[in-house]
Design an enzyme around this catalytic site. Sequence first.
Site, mmCIF file in Angstrom:
data_model
loop_
_atom_site.group_PDB
_atom_site.id
_atom_site.type_symbol
_atom_site.label_atom_id
_atom_site.label_comp_id
_atom_site.label_asym_id
_atom_site.label_seq_id
_atom_site.Cartn_x
_atom_site.Cartn_y
_atom_site.Cartn_z
ATOM 1 N N LYS A 90 -28.557 -8.053 91.178
ATOM 2 C CA LYS A 90 -28.502 -9.465 91.567
ATOM 3 C C LYS A 90 -27.053 -9.915 91.735
ATOM 4 O O LYS A 90 -26.735 -10.723 92.595
ATOM 5 C CB LYS A 90 -29.201 -10.323 90.507
ATOM 6 C CG LYS A 90 -29.223 -11.804 90.821
ATOM 7 C CD LYS A 90 -29.969 -12.081 92.117
ATOM 8 C CE LYS A 90 -29.998 -13.570 92.425
ATOM 9 N NZ LYS A 90 -30.661 -13.829 93.717
ATOM 10 N N SER B 190 -15.486 -8.424 116.332
ATOM 11 C CA SER B 190 -16.409 -8.399 115.203
ATOM 12 C C SER B 190 -17.743 -9.032 115.603
ATOM 13 O O SER B 190 -18.412 -8.550 116.504
ATOM 14 C CB SER B 190 -15.774 -9.099 113.999
ATOM 15 O OG SER B 190 -16.485 -8.818 112.819
#
Length: 346
Positions: free
Chosen positions: A224, A172
């Site tokens: 948001k 990763s």
Amino acid sequence: MNEWLMDLGRFTAQLTILTLLVVAAVALIARARSESGERLRLRVDELNRQREYRRRRLALAATEPSARKRLVKAFRRDDKRLTRSARKPPEESRATVWVLDFRGDIKATGVGRLAEEISAVIAAAGEGDEVMIRLESAGGLVHAYGLGAAQVDRLREAGLSVTVCVDKVAASGGYLMACAADRLRAAPFAVLGSIGVVAQLPNVHRLLKRHDIDVELLTAGEYKRTLTVFGENTEEGREKFQSDLEHIHELFKRHVATRRPTLDIEAVATGEVWYGQDAMEKRLIDELGTSEAYLMSRMEQARVVSVRLEARQSLGDRFGKTIGRGVENGITRLLERLDAGRWEKR
């Protein structure tokens, strides 16, 4: 006699308590003094000399006692010859391999120190020098490991050859950093890949609703907040969250594909991991082998220098680490004993 033993026991207990209080006070004072900032010191070790010293120690141990004196004289002659050759102006300067270490956690907290080490190496390195990074990380936060990859890119931009060696794992975010090198080397059973993005969070909205607890979530901006822990998640929020993950994945794939153009990025960007030999076949790496074997081969032609920034540890830090290591070793031995007992029963 019993009273004397009781007095001795009380004195020992009081002395122990006093010692612990003094140690605690010293630790608090040391921590208070170090709160202004972490003090780092640069440690530089020439690994060629370390290897030669160990080789001589082993050669002496394997030699008959009667022949050791002659061997020591031969070592001294070699040292004098090297000293004389060092005084002469070299016709061609010897290249240097600068060795850095990075072991990453989920937040990649070592990136800041790695950045300072890279700055020091760039300032001191000469033409034809190489930087070798021993990297170990299972990944973590996107922005943290993205910064780590950018630090490795600085070495290439400075004109230095970069080799990353993976002995255990570079998955990763760890692979995001590793593939920024010119050459990527991994041990036969090192874990590599995991080119993917994952995120998860719990949601306790139904539990709160069952107990008549309301959570007010107010935002300014359409996205948001997408998924939340306490509020009611919507399908629109899930789609936006998944879209963000896909975008990060595309950036990850683009980064890897740019630095490893021979790689079939669509075939390996599935989030899977591969071990060394399989990773070699997938072209995730360039060669198989351990970092120690690589350093041994480079010592034949170049100076190999380890560079590491170390924190100056206070008395409290050393005391805490000693206790922590003791507890960890005790737990490890207990688990090993339990596991051995299971096999002995079989």
